[in-house]
Design a protein around this motif. Structure first.
Motif, PDB file in Angstrom:
ATOM      1  N   TYR A  96       0.839  -1.185   0.000  1.00  0.00           N
ATOM      2  CA  TYR A  96       0.000   0.000   0.000  1.00  0.00           C
ATOM      3  C   TYR A  96       0.883   1.247   0.000  1.00  0.00           C
ATOM      4  O   TYR A  96       2.012   1.233   0.506  1.00  0.00           O
ATOM      5  N   PRO A 109      -4.209   4.594   3.643  1.00  0.00           N
ATOM      6  CA  PRO A 109      -3.421   3.810   2.682  1.00  0.00           C
ATOM      7  C   PRO A 109      -4.227   3.505   1.425  1.00  0.00           C
ATOM      8  O   PRO A 109      -5.448   3.357   1.478  1.00  0.00           O
ATOM      9  N   PHE A 165      -4.301   0.830  -1.850  1.00  0.00           N
ATOM     10  CA  PHE A 165      -3.808  -0.454  -2.338  1.00  0.00           C
ATOM     11  C   PHE A 165      -3.047  -0.295  -3.654  1.00  0.00           C
ATOM     12  O   PHE A 165      -3.492   0.431  -4.558  1.00  0.00           O
ATOM     13  N   LEU A 169       3.679   0.685   2.663  1.00  0.00           N
ATOM     14  CA  LEU A 169       3.411  -0.316   3.692  1.00  0.00           C
ATOM     15  C   LEU A 169       3.255  -1.688   3.063  1.00  0.00           C
ATOM     16  O   LEU A 169       2.590  -1.816   2.027  1.00  0.00           O
ATOM     17  N   LEU A 207      -0.218   0.153  11.227  1.00  0.00           N
ATOM     18  CA  LEU A 207      -1.647   0.044  11.512  1.00  0.00           C
ATOM     19  C   LEU A 207      -1.881  -1.084  12.503  1.00  0.00           C
ATOM     20  O   LEU A 207      -1.455  -2.215  12.283  1.00  0.00           O
ATOM     21  N   LEU A 237      -8.524   4.529  11.481  1.00  0.00           N
ATOM     22  CA  LEU A 237      -8.784   4.282  10.068  1.00  0.00           C
ATOM     23  C   LEU A 237      -9.798   3.160   9.910  1.00  0.00           C
ATOM     24  O   LEU A 237      -9.761   2.167  10.639  1.00  0.00           O
ATOM     25  N   PRO A 242      -8.119  -6.485  -1.952  1.00  0.00           N
ATOM     26  CA  PRO A 242      -7.554  -5.226  -1.454  1.00  0.00           C
ATOM     27  C   PRO A 242      -8.512  -4.555  -0.495  1.00  0.00           C
ATOM     28  O   PRO A 242      -9.727  -4.671  -0.624  1.00  0.00           O
ATOM     29  N   GLN A 243      -7.940  -3.849   0.474  1.00  0.00           N
ATOM     30  CA  GLN A 243      -8.757  -3.078   1.393  1.00  0.00           C
ATOM     31  C   GLN A 243      -8.757  -1.616   0.932  1.00  0.00           C
ATOM     32  O   GLN A 243      -7.734  -1.077   0.526  1.00  0.00           O
ATOM     33  N   PHE A 252      -9.400   2.154   2.092  1.00  0.00           N
ATOM     34  CA  PHE A 252      -9.371   2.909   3.337  1.00  0.00           C
ATOM     35  C   PHE A 252     -10.016   4.283   3.190  1.00  0.00           C
ATOM     36  O   PHE A 252      -9.939   4.920   2.126  1.00  0.00           O
ATOM     37  N   GLY A 253     -10.605   4.732   4.300  1.00  0.00           N
ATOM     38  CA  GLY A 253     -10.955   6.137   4.420  1.00  0.00           C
ATOM     39  C   GLY A 253      -9.724   6.924   4.844  1.00  0.00           C
ATOM     40  O   GLY A 253      -8.649   6.354   5.051  1.00  0.00           O
TER      41      GLY A 253
END
Lengths: 113, 115
Positions: A36, A44, A46, A89, B43, B91, B103-104, B106-107
């Motif tokens: 990321y 983050p 992706f 990351l 994280l 987060l 995949p994640q 994120f805000g």
């Protein structure tokens, strides 16, 4: 204990060079590894996912390798640009095929013109 | 399209107060994650929701922390009796399904400061 290591020192390189970032892990057997990008004050984003049976994956100027013997992933940005400056990351599944990712602390990349 | 939305973006409160942080995931994403990120740290996983399954609360640092997800969509993270060590960026991320081959998304987080 399970541990992910990324170089905590910033990586400074000149524009146009290839940046190589390292992610090492111990006491894991991940099935997947993700990379990321995180910019200051943002969440983050992706970039790439690589599976344990894949040695290498590419996307435009990005390349990721995954060596399960060395327990290491390398993330390369070719022809780097100042806009590539960010924190990168890596993340692994906690145990093979579970639903949780464990994130490294990230490496800050600074590309100078 | 709309991404993951978190509110408020910043929250400053006094020690001992309760706070609620909100996350609107991407529509249709069944998995929702909360993380905490302290300055210069990675994280830290807090809690995970997947569909109608019981949430995985294994990362919550104390019983002052709780979260719920209503209607399989919006989630609220509540911190009761806040302490200074709770100061961090919180987060939220969502993904299709709950497996780590997705995949994640994120805000941009809620920056929480406890005075």
């Amino acid at each position: 204990s399970q541990k992910i290591e990324q170089n905590s020192e910033a990586l400074n390189i000149q524009e146009g060079k290839t940046a190589t970032l390292t992610c090492n892990y111990t006491n894991y057997s991940p099935a997947y590894l993700q990379w990321y990008r995180q910019d200051p004050g943002r969440g983050p984003v992706f970039l790439l996912l690589i599976r344990e049976n894949e040695k290498e994956k590419r996307k435009e100027r990005l390349k990721v390798t995954f060596d399960t013997t060395l327990k290491q992933s390398l993330f390369h940005i070719t022809a780097s640009q100042p806009a590539d400056s960010a924190t990168y990351l890596c993340a692994l599944d906690e145990l093979a095929n579970t639903d949780k990712l464990i994130f490294g602390t990230g490496t800050r990349l600074q590309v100078f013109p | 399209g709309a991404g993951v939305s978190q509110s408020p973006s910043n929250k400053v409160t006094e020690k001992g107060k309760d706070v609620e942080l909100r996350c609107d995931p991407i529509s249709g994403h069944t998995a929702l994650y909360w993380y905490r990120q302290s300055l210069g740290q990675g994280l830290e996983f807090l809690i995970y929701f997947q569909g109608n399954s019981a949430p995985d609360k294994s990362g919550l640092p104390s019983d002052r922390f709780s979260a719920e997800r209503t209607g399989g969509s919006v989630s609220t993270l509540t911190i009761q009796r806040t302490q200074q060590e709770d100061s961090a960026v919180y987060l939220c991320a969502s993904s299709w399904g709950g497996t780590v081959n997705q995949p994640q998304h994120f805000g941009d987080g809620t920056r929480l400061s406890i005075l």
